[in-house]
Motif scaffolding. Sequence first.
Motif, mmCIF file in Angstrom:
data_model
loop_
_atom_site.group_PDB
_atom_site.id
_atom_site.type_symbol
_atom_site.label_atom_id
_atom_site.label_comp_id
_atom_site.label_asym_id
_atom_site.label_seq_id
_atom_site.Cartn_x
_atom_site.Cartn_y
_atom_site.Cartn_z
ATOM 1 N N ASP A 1 -8.498 -6.355 -1.232
ATOM 2 C CA ASP A 1 -7.742 -6.209 -2.489
ATOM 3 C C ASP A 1 -6.470 -5.388 -2.290
ATOM 4 O O ASP A 1 -5.855 -4.943 -3.261
ATOM 5 N N ASP A 2 -6.066 -5.172 -1.026
ATOM 6 C CA ASP A 2 -4.847 -4.444 -0.669
ATOM 7 C C ASP A 2 -4.897 -2.950 -0.943
ATOM 8 O O ASP A 2 -3.877 -2.272 -0.882
ATOM 9 N N ASN A 3 -6.049 -2.423 -1.253
ATOM 10 C CA ASN A 3 -6.186 -0.980 -1.389
ATOM 11 C C ASN A 3 -6.738 -0.407 -0.090
ATOM 12 O O ASN A 3 -7.503 -1.074 0.608
ATOM 13 N N PRO A 4 -6.356 0.826 0.238
ATOM 14 C CA PRO A 4 -6.921 1.439 1.437
ATOM 15 C C PRO A 4 -8.382 1.795 1.229
ATOM 16 O O PRO A 4 -8.812 2.052 0.097
ATOM 17 N N VAL A 5 -9.145 1.777 2.302
ATOM 18 C CA VAL A 5 -10.546 2.168 2.220
ATOM 19 C C VAL A 5 -10.911 2.901 3.518
ATOM 20 O O VAL A 5 -10.425 2.548 4.593
ATOM 21 N N LEU A 6 -11.730 3.931 3.387
ATOM 22 C CA LEU A 6 -12.186 4.671 4.561
ATOM 23 C C LEU A 6 -13.483 4.055 5.087
ATOM 24 O O LEU A 6 -14.332 3.622 4.313
ATOM 25 N N ILE A 7 -13.602 4.046 6.419
ATOM 26 C CA ILE A 7 -14.800 3.505 7.051
ATOM 27 C C ILE A 7 -15.592 4.648 7.678
ATOM 28 O O ILE A 7 -15.072 5.390 8.515
ATOM 29 N N GLY A 8 -16.822 4.789 7.256
ATOM 30 C CA GLY A 8 -17.715 5.772 7.835
ATOM 31 C C GLY A 8 -18.836 5.073 8.575
ATOM 32 O O GLY A 8 -18.791 3.857 8.803
ATOM 33 N N VAL B 1 -5.481 7.512 -0.901
ATOM 34 C CA VAL B 1 -4.224 6.796 -0.713
ATOM 35 C C VAL B 1 -3.879 6.782 0.777
ATOM 36 O O VAL B 1 -4.317 7.644 1.535
ATOM 37 N N LEU B 2 -3.120 5.759 1.158
ATOM 38 C CA LEU B 2 -2.547 5.720 2.504
ATOM 39 C C LEU B 2 -1.225 6.460 2.417
ATOM 40 O O LEU B 2 -0.403 6.176 1.549
ATOM 41 N N GLU B 3 -0.999 7.433 3.291
ATOM 42 C CA GLU B 3 0.182 8.283 3.155
ATOM 43 C C GLU B 3 0.717 8.628 4.535
ATOM 44 O O GLU B 3 0.000 8.534 5.526
ATOM 45 N N LYS B 4 1.992 9.034 4.569
ATOM 46 C CA LYS B 4 2.560 9.512 5.829
ATOM 47 C C LYS B 4 1.888 10.825 6.196
ATOM 48 O O LYS B 4 1.934 11.779 5.427
ATOM 49 N N ILE B 5 1.258 10.865 7.351
ATOM 50 C CA ILE B 5 0.546 12.057 7.788
ATOM 51 C C ILE B 5 1.479 12.988 8.547
ATOM 52 O O ILE B 5 1.476 14.194 8.373
ATOM 53 N N LYS B 6 2.265 12.396 9.423
ATOM 54 C CA LYS B 6 3.211 13.209 10.193
ATOM 55 C C LYS B 6 4.228 12.301 10.853
ATOM 56 O O LYS B 6 4.167 11.079 10.750
ATOM 57 N N THR B 7 5.165 12.921 11.544
ATOM 58 C CA THR B 7 6.181 12.174 12.265
ATOM 59 C C THR B 7 5.834 12.179 13.745
ATOM 60 O O THR B 7 5.487 13.219 14.301
ATOM 61 N N VAL C 1 0.833 -1.196 0.000
ATOM 62 C CA VAL C 1 0.000 0.000 0.000
ATOM 63 C C VAL C 1 0.868 1.246 0.000
ATOM 64 O O VAL C 1 0.560 2.243 -0.632
ATOM 65 N N HIS C 2 1.967 1.163 0.744
ATOM 66 C CA HIS C 2 2.926 2.263 0.807
ATOM 67 C C HIS C 2 4.273 1.625 1.123
ATOM 68 O O HIS C 2 4.343 0.727 1.945
ATOM 69 N N PRO C 3 5.357 2.082 0.451
ATOM 70 C CA PRO C 3 6.660 1.426 0.641
ATOM 71 C C PRO C 3 7.126 1.366 2.095
ATOM 72 O O PRO C 3 7.830 0.436 2.464
ATOM 73 N N ASP C 4 6.752 2.339 2.904
ATOM 74 C CA ASP C 4 7.222 2.353 4.290
ATOM 75 C C ASP C 4 6.194 1.833 5.285
ATOM 76 O O ASP C 4 6.416 1.847 6.481
ATOM 77 N N TYR C 5 5.053 1.376 4.752
ATOM 78 C CA TYR C 5 3.982 0.980 5.663
ATOM 79 C C TYR C 5 4.037 -0.509 5.978
ATOM 80 O O TYR C 5 4.175 -1.331 5.091
ATOM 81 N N ASN C 6 3.926 -0.810 7.240
ATOM 82 C CA ASN C 6 3.912 -2.191 7.682
ATOM 83 C C ASN C 6 2.688 -2.361 8.586
ATOM 84 O O ASN C 6 2.609 -1.739 9.642
ATOM 85 N N GLU C 7 1.761 -3.178 8.151
ATOM 86 C CA GLU C 7 0.489 -3.291 8.863
ATOM 87 C C GLU C 7 0.664 -3.659 10.335
ATOM 88 O O GLU C 7 -0.083 -3.209 11.189
ATOM 89 N N SER C 8 1.688 -4.471 10.614
ATOM 90 C CA SER C 8 1.890 -4.911 11.990
ATOM 91 C C SER C 8 2.457 -3.808 12.880
ATOM 92 O O SER C 8 2.416 -3.890 14.092
ATOM 93 N N ILE D 1 -9.294 4.341 8.651
ATOM 94 C CA ILE D 1 -8.809 3.795 7.390
ATOM 95 C C ILE D 1 -8.377 2.352 7.613
ATOM 96 O O ILE D 1 -7.801 2.023 8.640
ATOM 97 N N ARG D 2 -8.728 1.495 6.648
ATOM 98 C CA ARG D 2 -8.345 0.091 6.726
ATOM 99 C C ARG D 2 -7.795 -0.335 5.373
ATOM 100 O O ARG D 2 -8.019 0.325 4.377
ATOM 101 N N ILE D 3 -7.089 -1.467 5.392
ATOM 102 C CA ILE D 3 -6.622 -2.041 4.139
ATOM 103 C C ILE D 3 -7.630 -3.120 3.748
ATOM 104 O O ILE D 3 -7.840 -4.080 4.497
ATOM 105 N N ALA D 4 -8.251 -2.946 2.602
ATOM 106 C CA ALA D 4 -9.295 -3.875 2.164
ATOM 107 C C ALA D 4 -8.675 -5.163 1.627
ATOM 108 O O ALA D 4 -7.458 -5.269 1.470
#
Length: 144
Positions: free
Chosen positions: A25-32, A118-124, A4-11, A20-23
């Motif tokens: 199909d490995d794409n991010p999806v928002l939950i409302g 997209v799933l993205e780095k929001i902040k540090t 989903v993102h090169p630096d993202y590790n679900e664990s 936000i969750r990873i669906a």
Amino acid sequence: MRQVHPDYNESSGLVVDGSIRIAADDNPVLIGTECSECEYVVFPSRPFCRNCLSDNVSDVELARTGHLETYTVAHTGQDGIEPPYAFGFVNLENVQVYSRFTEWKERSLEVGDQVELVLEKIKTDPETGEPLFGHMFRPMEEEQ
Ligand SMILES: [Zn+2]
């Protein structure tokens, strides 16, 4: 499996926003939240309906693409967020979502443009220095 993102590790659990969750199909999806009484949808999710106040609500996956309603660029940073950054509102099929934007410098961003989640780095993380992830939208390629 697609990353989903090169630096993202679900664990690692470094997601800021539990909406936000990873669906599958490995794409991010928002939950409302969708109301079972009046079908009103809100994001982020709430324990009750903002429209009719019913608590007969359930999680719903939101559309991954929508149109830019409005945005602005902030030139002052805050809480580990490097300026400048763009934020605003996106209209998905049945709900309006507040979001930051990515790739807005590379491609021009205009009201009405089609954007995708997209799933993205929001902040540090100010304490650990680790990246924290969340949702952003980016402009989609022009349709021919
Ligand atoms: Zn309702």
